[in-house]
Design an enzyme around this catalytic site. Structure first.
Site, short mmCIF file in Angstrom:
data_model
loop_
_atom_site.label_atom_id
_atom_site.label_comp_id
_atom_site.label_asym_id
_atom_site.label_seq_id
_atom_site.Cartn_x
_atom_site.Cartn_y
_atom_site.Cartn_z
N HIS A 160 0.84 -1.20 0.00
CA HIS A 160 0.00 0.00 0.00
C HIS A 160 0.88 1.26 0.00
CE1 HIS A 160 -3.74 2.27 1.10
NE2 HIS A 160 -2.85 3.10 1.61
N GLU A 161 1.79 1.32 0.95
CA GLU A 161 2.64 2.51 1.05
C GLU A 161 3.57 2.60 -0.17
OE1 GLU A 161 1.65 4.66 3.09
OE2 GLU A 161 0.43 3.30 4.31
MG MG Z 1 -3.31 5.32 1.95
#
Ligand code: MG
Length: 514
Positions: A275-276
């Site tokens: 995600h990051e």
């Molecule tokens: Mg986010």
């Protein structure tokens, strides 16, 4: 000249250049603030917060002062006279700065101060209220926050709904009616798909690996392995540990992500890393010529979230990634040696209607956002009082997800956002999911060769040239329609979920045996 100021290659019009030069100090302050925030969340000794919060407050006030200054307003006004002589970058620059100036000048100083005062107290009270599971403690603060946000909406102005003004602060151009339209499709369709998933039982509600403990050092090695696999540029990026994973950048040459190690359920580490990474890639792949200008950074929160969700869900949770993931897990954390790929795929795709948003899977996630959006909208239009919020929350949970919070801590008090005064922010999460699915569809949907052959370098290049390279040059809605050829389209997300959760299981063995 162009080597020290690469932006002069794209920002050529003198009226636009004057704005960038004027904002140089503003840029440097934000650069320092970003680093101070990163340090505060990662390595700062706990008591450092006493001085750090004051320093941040002073520098933020300075940032705000520059944005309100008459000189900047004059420079923008002058540049606006020359829009028809300008290229897309220059026009984008004028639009972005004019918007900031308008926002900074519409909200009076005393309202800004009041919000800062109330929310800094509210954050502390919220933490206590959550711990004691007592909404009554937080209630007077939420009342003040709603009143302040309503006043801010009035000062900013709006055409149809006061909530429009607040939405627009987080997502330029997004309106209440856009969000209502998204949910009018997503809520019933998600519920339908969810029922099917529950009756099919291919995707489990629970998996034994969720309770398997791992060693932190091994998980760190896993994060490194994932980032290496994604060709993370170590000379421009790093990863560290923090209580809440986030991405922050000090420009295109310094992008940082953080990870949290809970000690169990290793998929949380895998997917928060991916995600990051998606957020970070957006910053890393920007046109370096936009660096140090107001055009640097993602188009909006929603478009940013589309990038993180794309890597987390559409790539990371796809069956095509599972064999790679298995190899990486086997070689680092080592809990998966006896788990076959089909079972590993099912583990990373558990679907479970749950009480807590941050633990929600990609199917149920938007239902959590819908309830927050609807409550916020009603609070702002005064058709719901703060008193009624906990009960409304619990009813929604039961109606939407079939689960009912036992107390306020696992209900209305679970998120910190309202205590920060962030009202109008949650919908950007669903927008991100919708835009990610629109990108998936544009790449070819279920048959996308880019995705099924996991051509990661080509996928990165696709995202770079169509989205990342532009920074804030185009408004988010325009960028999305340039990339996908469509307006915001929630049916793309329905198509994606329907395919993955109701059709893919029938041929999963075949897909995973390749
Ligand atoms: Mg986010």
């Amino acid at each position: 000249m162009s080597s020290s100021e690469p932006w002069t290659e794209v920002i050529r019009h003198e009226a636009a250049r004057r704005i960038v030069r004027f904002l140089r100090y503003h840029w440097a302050l934000n650069h320092a603030l970003a680093l101070m925030h990163w340090d505060l969340e990662t390595y700062m000794p706990r008591e450092g917060v006493k001085d750090r919060s004051i320093a941040i407050e002073e520098l933020s006030a300075e940032v705000h002062r520059i944005e309100r200054s008459d000189e900047l307003a004059r420079l923008v006004e002058e540049a606006e006279k020359h829009l028809d002589e300008m290229n897309d970058y220059e026009r984008g620059l004028v639009r972005v700065v004019a918007r900031r100036v308008r926002i900074a000048r519409s909200i009076p100083e005393d309202l800004v101060r009041r919000k800062a005062r109330v929310t800094s107290e509210a954050t502390v009270v919220w933490a206590k209220a959550k711990k004691e599971s007592n909404f009554a403690l937080f209630k007077p603060y939420l009342e003040q926050i709603v009143e302040i946000e309503r006043a801010i909406a009035e000062k900013l102005g709006y055409e149809e709904h006061p909530y429009d003004a607040l939405l627009d602060l987080y997502e330029e151009g997004l309106r209440t009616r856009d969000v209502e339209r998204m949910f009018s499709v997503l809520v019933p369709e998600t519920k339908r798909i969810l029922e099917k998933i529950m009756s099919d039982e291919f995707y489990p509600q629970k998996h034994p690996l969720e309770e398997a403990w791992y060693e932190k050092a091994k998980a760190q090695k896993l994060v490194e392995t994932i980032l290496d696999h994604l060709e993370w540029p170590w000379s421009r990026g790093r990863f560290d540990e923090s209580p809440h994973p986030f991405t922050i950048d000090m420009g295109v040459y310094d992008v940082r992500i953080t990870v949290r190690y809970e000690g169990y359920d290793i998929k949380r580490v895998v997917y928060s890393t991916m995600h990051e990474y998606g957020h970070a890639l957006y910053e890393l792949q920007q046109d370096p010529r936009l660096d140090q200008t107001p055009l640097a950074g993602g188009a909006s929160l929603g478009v940013h979230e589309s990038q993180s969700r794309f890597w987390e869900n559409i790539i990371g949770r796809s069956p095509w990634f599972t064999p790679t993931l298995k190899k990486m897990l086997d070689e680092t954390v080592g809990l998966t040696k006896d788990v076959d790929v089909v079972d590993l795929y099912r583990y990373v795709n558990t679907v479970r209607p749950s009480l807590i948003r941050v633990d929600a899977d990609e199917v149920t996630y938007n239902l959590h956002i819908y309830l927050r959006f609807d409550i916020e909208k009603k609070l702002i239009e005064e058709s719901l009082s703060v008193d009624e919020v906990p009960e409304t929350w619990n009813q929604y949970m039961e109606k939407l997800l079939g689960v009912k919070p036992r107390n306020d801590a696992e209900g209305v008090l679970q998120d910190i956002h309202w205590s920060h005064g962030s009202i109008g922010y949650f919908p950007t999460y669903t927008l991100g999911n919708v835009v990610a699915a629109m990108i998936w569809k544009t790449m070819g949907g279920p048959g996308s060769e880019l995705i099924t052959s996991l051509r990661l370098r080509d996928i990165r290049e696709w995202l770079r040239e169509k989205i990342h390279v532009w920074g804030k040059t185009y408004p988010p809605k325009e960028l999305v329609s340039r990339v996908t050829g469509r307006e915001l389209d929630p049916t793309a997300l329905v198509e994606y979920l329907e395919w993955k959760y109701t059709r893919l299981p029938d041929k999963i063995e075949e897909v995973l045996s390749k």
